[in-house]
Design an enzyme around this catalytic site. Structure first.
Site, short mmCIF file in Angstrom:
data_model
loop_
_atom_site.label_atom_id
_atom_site.label_comp_id
_atom_site.label_asym_id
_atom_site.label_seq_id
_atom_site.Cartn_x
_atom_site.Cartn_y
_atom_site.Cartn_z
N GLY A 1 0.83 -1.21 0.00
CA GLY A 1 0.00 0.00 0.00
C GLY A 1 0.86 1.25 0.00
O GLY A 1 0.62 2.19 -0.78
N TYR B 1 -7.59 -17.11 4.90
CA TYR B 1 -6.96 -16.12 4.00
C TYR B 1 -7.32 -16.43 2.55
O TYR B 1 -7.81 -15.56 1.81
CB TYR B 1 -5.44 -16.15 4.21
CG TYR B 1 -4.68 -15.16 3.36
CD1 TYR B 1 -4.57 -13.82 3.74
CD2 TYR B 1 -4.05 -15.55 2.17
CE1 TYR B 1 -3.87 -12.90 2.95
CE2 TYR B 1 -3.35 -14.64 1.39
CZ TYR B 1 -3.27 -13.33 1.79
OH TYR B 1 -2.57 -12.42 1.00
N1 NDP Z 1 3.00 -9.77 0.74
C1 NDP Z 1 2.57 -10.65 -0.16
O1 NDP Z 1 3.30 -11.52 -0.62
C2 NDP Z 1 1.16 -10.57 -0.62
C3 NDP Z 1 0.24 -9.69 -0.09
N2 NDP Z 1 -1.04 -9.65 -0.57
C4 NDP Z 1 -2.00 -8.70 -0.03
O2 NDP Z 1 -1.46 -7.39 -0.10
C5 NDP Z 1 -2.13 -6.56 0.84
C6 NDP Z 1 -1.12 -5.70 1.55
O3 NDP Z 1 -0.33 -6.53 2.36
P1 NDP Z 1 1.25 -6.36 2.54
O4 NDP Z 1 1.67 -5.04 2.05
O5 NDP Z 1 1.89 -7.57 2.01
O6 NDP Z 1 1.39 -6.48 4.12
P2 NDP Z 1 1.53 -5.38 5.24
O7 NDP Z 1 1.28 -6.10 6.51
O8 NDP Z 1 2.77 -4.61 5.08
O9 NDP Z 1 0.33 -4.38 4.92
C7 NDP Z 1 -0.97 -4.62 5.32
C8 NDP Z 1 -1.61 -3.29 5.61
O10 NDP Z 1 -2.96 -3.51 5.97
C9 NDP Z 1 -3.21 -2.82 7.17
N3 NDP Z 1 -4.28 -3.43 7.94
C10 NDP Z 1 -4.35 -4.66 8.45
N4 NDP Z 1 -5.49 -4.81 9.13
C11 NDP Z 1 -6.14 -3.62 9.06
C12 NDP Z 1 -7.36 -3.14 9.57
N5 NDP Z 1 -8.15 -3.89 10.32
N6 NDP Z 1 -7.72 -1.87 9.29
C13 NDP Z 1 -6.93 -1.08 8.52
N7 NDP Z 1 -5.76 -1.47 8.03
C14 NDP Z 1 -5.38 -2.73 8.29
C15 NDP Z 1 -1.89 -2.87 7.92
O11 NDP Z 1 -1.89 -1.92 8.96
P3 NDP Z 1 -0.98 -2.11 10.30
O12 NDP Z 1 0.36 -1.57 9.96
O13 NDP Z 1 -1.72 -1.29 11.30
O14 NDP Z 1 -0.98 -3.57 10.59
C16 NDP Z 1 -0.94 -2.58 6.78
O15 NDP Z 1 -0.90 -1.21 6.53
C17 NDP Z 1 -2.93 -7.50 1.73
O16 NDP Z 1 -4.29 -7.47 1.36
C18 NDP Z 1 -2.33 -8.86 1.43
O17 NDP Z 1 -3.25 -9.90 1.63
C19 NDP Z 1 -1.44 -10.48 -1.56
C20 NDP Z 1 -0.59 -11.37 -2.11
C21 NDP Z 1 0.79 -11.49 -1.70
C1 LIG Z 2 11.98 -24.12 3.94
C2 LIG Z 2 10.71 -23.40 4.23
C3 LIG Z 2 9.72 -24.20 4.92
C4 LIG Z 2 10.28 -22.62 3.05
C5 LIG Z 2 8.93 -22.05 3.16
C6 LIG Z 2 8.59 -21.17 2.02
C7 LIG Z 2 7.21 -20.59 2.20
C8 LIG Z 2 7.18 -19.87 3.51
C9 LIG Z 2 6.81 -19.71 1.01
C10 LIG Z 2 6.75 -20.52 -0.28
C11 LIG Z 2 5.66 -19.89 -1.14
C12 LIG Z 2 5.30 -18.63 -0.39
C13 LIG Z 2 4.07 -17.86 -0.68
C14 LIG Z 2 3.45 -17.08 0.28
C15 LIG Z 2 4.00 -17.08 1.67
C16 LIG Z 2 5.36 -17.71 1.85
C17 LIG Z 2 5.46 -19.02 1.07
C18 LIG Z 2 4.39 -19.97 1.57
C19 LIG Z 2 2.17 -16.32 0.02
C20 LIG Z 2 1.07 -17.22 0.54
C21 LIG Z 2 2.10 -15.00 0.80
C22 LIG Z 2 0.80 -14.30 0.63
C23 LIG Z 2 0.11 -14.48 -0.66
O1 LIG Z 2 -0.96 -13.90 -0.82
C24 LIG Z 2 0.62 -15.42 -1.72
C25 LIG Z 2 0.50 -14.86 -3.11
C26 LIG Z 2 2.00 -15.98 -1.45
C27 LIG Z 2 2.26 -17.22 -2.32
C28 LIG Z 2 3.60 -17.83 -2.12
#
Ligand code: NDP
Ligand SMILES: CC(C)CCC[C@@H](C)[C@H]1CC[C@H]2C3=C(CC[C@]12C)[C@@]1(C)CCC(=O)[C@@H](C)[C@@H]1CC3
Length: 344
Positions: A15, A193
């Site tokens: 974000g 999730y």
């Molecule tokens: N990282 C990844 O690999 C992936 C992430 N996503 C999605 O991307 C989006 C962003 O996540 P990401 O940047 O990775 O993770 P972060 O944890 O860095 O960001 C999540 C954000 O959501 C906020 N948040 C969580 N709960 C609430 C709430 N109840 N009200 C308002 N804000 C809230 C957090 O605020 P706070 O700092 O207060 O916790 C933070 O700003 C999520 O929807 C996640 O599911 C999807 C696929 C892969």
């Molecule tokens: C040796 C270890 C046990 C290695 C573990 C690797 C895993 C923790 C990653 C492999 C694929 C990853 C993955 C995500 C999280 C971390 C892993 C499971 C996500 C689920 C994170 C959030 C998302 O929304 C997905 C798109 C990611 C998919 C791949």
């Protein structure tokens, strides 16, 4: 003309990277960072203003996982802005995740290995709980709070002669088999999730069906695997440090390992530059990074069922009515209580 862009969960990760990218690419953007923690929101605002000193960056207190907070924040938005150009539904949680290590090693030596790294299919479970509104926390945060926000902001999002856009940060972890239409909050399963992200894919399609005529367009994106607070919460930090070189190595072979929040925000930023009519409502737009480090966006058709999507949409509207009823009963109860206190 000024473009009002509201981003939920804007204080960190994807974000925040999106906000940075929007300010760098368009000087007309007026950002509204909708966050639950105002200290972190202030810090994010300060960071954005360091690199874009003349930018307009507003803060909004919003806990998307709490019904009263969503209703209050929506009221505030309606007093501040006359319309919203983009609403990024990005806030999300994955509480208490567990990685199935056996499944990981089994997958590592199977033909499914690339898909496993891209989607984490069969690897991850989470432990969910009820929130103060009596809803499952993951469903409430990742989906329902955002749905309620959209419903409340309809007067600003559906305006004659104007187009507004919704962009959901979904995931390639969204799976139809993790979702049950009989249990939309995922009270009984272990993959809240995945279920909530599949629900956001369906909701986006339903919103297009019902709201395109009113000028509201919805899209879903997947940022790929990005190293953020959410992913760092999956394994102990020393473990991430250990496997980080391997992650960068894997990035050469799979384009879904975007890894940095900047690269993960690629599809979110790309959406901002597209005309809504050119987008496919049944596609998820993926942020991808090539082996040479080039970021790009690619659509992939989602596994959606029209009938189930419509049933799901009606169930959400039903739940919205129930939640509102419950809230007004609580308010009435507390008014009775106050009257009673005043009398005694
Ligand atoms: N990282 C990844 O690999 C992936 C992430 N996503 C999605 O991307 C989006 C962003 O996540 P990401 O940047 O990775 O993770 P972060 O944890 O860095 O960001 C999540 C954000 O959501 C906020 N948040 C969580 N709960 C609430 C709430 N109840 N009200 C308002 N804000 C809230 C957090 O605020 P706070 O700092 O207060 O916790 C933070 O700003 C999520 O929807 C996640 O599911 C999807 C696929 C892969
Ligand atoms: C040796 C270890 C046990 C290695 C573990 C690797 C895993 C923790 C990653 C492999 C694929 C990853 C993955 C995500 C999280 C971390 C892993 C499971 C996500 C689920 C994170 C959030 C998302 O929304 C997905 C798109 C990611 C998919 C791949």
């Amino acid at each position: 003309m000024e473009k009002v862009v509201v981003v939920t969960g804007a204080n960190s990760g994807i974000g925040l990277a999106l906000c940075e990218r929007l300010l760098s690419s368009d000087s007309q953007v007026r950002l509204c960072l909708a966050c639950r923690n105002m200290e972190r929101a202030e810090a994010a605002r300060a960071a954005l203003l360091t690199s874009h000193s003349s930018a307009r960056v507003d803060l909004l207190h919003l806990d998307v996982g709490s019904v009263p907070s969503v209703l209050g924040a929506a009221e505030e938005v309606k007093t501040r802005y006359s319309r919203i150009d983009f609403l990024y539904l990005n806030a999300g949680i994955m509480p208490n995740p567990t990685v199935d290590i056996r499944a990981f090693f089994k997958g590592l030596f199977s033909r499914n290995v690339i898909n496993m790294f891209a989607t984490a299919e069969g690897l991850l479970t989470q432990q969910d709980q009820l929130n103060s509104d009596g809803l499952q926390e993951v469903f409430a945060t990742n989906l329902f709070g955002h749905f309620l926000l959209i419903r409340e902001l309809e007067p600003l999002l559906c305006q004659p002669g104007h187009t507004s856009r919704l962009v959901w940060t979904s995931s390639s972890n969204a799976r139809r088999s993790a979702f049950s239409i009989e249990d939309i909050q995922h009270r009984r399963g272990k993959e809240p999730y995945s279920s909530s992200k599949y629900a956001s894919d369906m909701l986006s399609l339903a919103l297009n069906t019902h709201k395109n005529k009113q000028g509201l367009f919805s899209s879903v994106i997947c940022p790929g695997l990005v190293m953020t607070n959410l992913t760092y919460g999956i394994l102990p930090s020393f473990f991430w440090t250990l496997i980080m070189p391997i992650m960068w190595l894997i990035r050469i072979f799979t384009n879904t390992f975007t890894l940095t929040p900047y690269a993960g925000a690629e599809a979110l930023h790309w959406m901002f530059l597209q005309k809504p009519e050119s987008l496919d409502p049944r596609a998820k737009y993926h942020s991808l990074t090539s082996g040479l480090g080039t970021n790009y966006t690619e659509p992939r058709i989602m596994d959606l069922d029209d009938e189930m999507t419509e049933v799901f949409f009606s169930k959400l509207l039903e739940l919205e009515r129930a939640v509102r009823r419950n809230l007004s009963e609580k308010t009435a109860d507390s008014e009775h209580y106050q009257q009673y206190i005043n009398r005694t």
